[in-house]
Scaffold this motif. Structure first.
Motif, PDB file in Angstrom:
ATOM      1  N   PRO A   1      82.276  47.583   5.691  1.00 16.62           N
ATOM      2  CA  PRO A   1      80.909  47.437   5.858  1.00 16.62           C
ATOM      3  C   PRO A   1      80.380  47.151   7.195  1.00 16.62           C
ATOM      4  O   PRO A   1      79.375  47.450   7.798  1.00 16.62           O
ATOM      5  CB  PRO A   1      80.636  46.477   4.456  1.00 16.62           C
TER       6      PRO A   1
ATOM      7  N   VAL B   1      72.746  50.859   9.705  1.00 21.75           N
ATOM      8  CA  VAL B   1      73.152  50.762   8.595  1.00 21.75           C
ATOM      9  C   VAL B   1      73.988  49.784   8.041  1.00 21.75           C
ATOM     10  O   VAL B   1      74.716  49.229   8.564  1.00 21.75           O
ATOM     11  CB  VAL B   1      74.115  52.145   8.202  1.00 21.75           C
TER      12      VAL B   1
ATOM     13  N   PRO C   1      75.755  49.048   4.866  1.00 24.58           N
ATOM     14  CA  PRO C   1      76.629  49.438   3.631  1.00 24.58           C
ATOM     15  C   PRO C   1      77.152  48.740   2.701  1.00 24.58           C
ATOM     16  O   PRO C   1      77.590  47.495   3.143  1.00 24.58           O
ATOM     17  CB  PRO C   1      77.729  50.770   4.062  1.00 24.58           C
ATOM     18  N   THR C   2      76.850  49.056   1.370  1.00 21.08           N
ATOM     19  CA  THR C   2      77.474  47.975   0.385  1.00 21.08           C
ATOM     20  C   THR C   2      79.241  48.505   0.294  1.00 21.08           C
ATOM     21  O   THR C   2      79.644  49.488   0.690  1.00 21.08           O
ATOM     22  CB  THR C   2      77.005  48.255  -0.950  1.00 21.08           C
TER      23      THR C   2
ATOM     24  N   ARG D   1      79.246  51.749  -1.522  1.00 17.83           N
ATOM     25  CA  ARG D   1      79.034  52.829  -0.730  1.00 17.83           C
ATOM     26  C   ARG D   1      80.192  53.415   0.241  1.00 17.83           C
ATOM     27  O   ARG D   1      80.423  54.419   0.413  1.00 17.83           O
ATOM     28  CB  ARG D   1      77.844  52.655   0.161  1.00 17.83           C
ATOM     29  N   ILE D   2      80.921  52.426   0.575  1.00 16.33           N
ATOM     30  CA  ILE D   2      81.891  52.475   1.722  1.00 16.33           C
ATOM     31  C   ILE D   2      83.286  53.303   0.617  1.00 16.33           C
ATOM     32  O   ILE D   2      83.678  54.311   1.298  1.00 16.33           O
ATOM     33  CB  ILE D   2      82.562  51.228   2.093  1.00 16.33           C
TER      34      ILE D   2
END
Length: 153
Positions: free
Chosen positions: A19, A30, A32-33, A36-37
């Motif tokens: 992240p 961005v 990301p969580t 999400r990764i």
């Protein structure tokens, strides 16, 4: 320092740091969580992409995610560099260049006729990529739109 394919323990460390890597790579656009990764990386790994790491003893210094992608116009399979990251404490020591050289060697040995990557225009890594022989192939442009409230729609 050695450069080699990541093992499962190192892969877990990479995913925990990813992240931050994506946040920095997108110049803060961005955040990301972890989930999400996972959704971004798992399909790449399942289709044969892999991480090369730079490590010294048990210290993960950085990584590069490489694999292939199909050219959207020619359907030709080409090598692709999906991600390059060096942890903060090891920056400025030439590790990115070593990872890039190793990635190029791996992709070349796998027979790809071309290697591509994507990078944000203002990312400082552009200079490195040009030094490594990459050139601009296409440009993606963006127009930020002002936020429109839900009530106005």
């Amino acid at each position: 320092m050695e450069i080699r394919k990541a093992n499962i323990v190192e892969l877990e460390s990479i995913l925990k740091l990813s992240p931050q890597a994506l946040f920095e790579g997108t110049l803060g656009r961005v955040r990301p969580t972890d989930e999400r990764i996972k959704r971004l990386v798992e399909p790449l790994l399942e289709r044969g992409c892999y991480y090369l790491i730079a490590a010294e003893k048990d210290n993960l210094m950085g990584w590069i995610l490489i694999g292939s992608i199909k050219d959207q116009f020619t359907d030709e399979m080409i090598g692709f560099i999906y991600e390059l990251y060096v942890t903060q404490e090891y920056r400025g020591k030439g590790i990115s260049k070593h990872l890039m050289k190793s990635a190029i060697e791996h992709l070349q040995s796998e027979g790809y006729p071309e290697i591509r990557l994507g990078v944000f225009a203002d990312n400082h890594a552009v200079r490195l990529y040009k030094q490594m022989g990459f050139s601009e192939r296409n440009i993606t442009m963006s127009l930020r739109m002002p936020c429109i409230s839900q009530a106005a729609r």
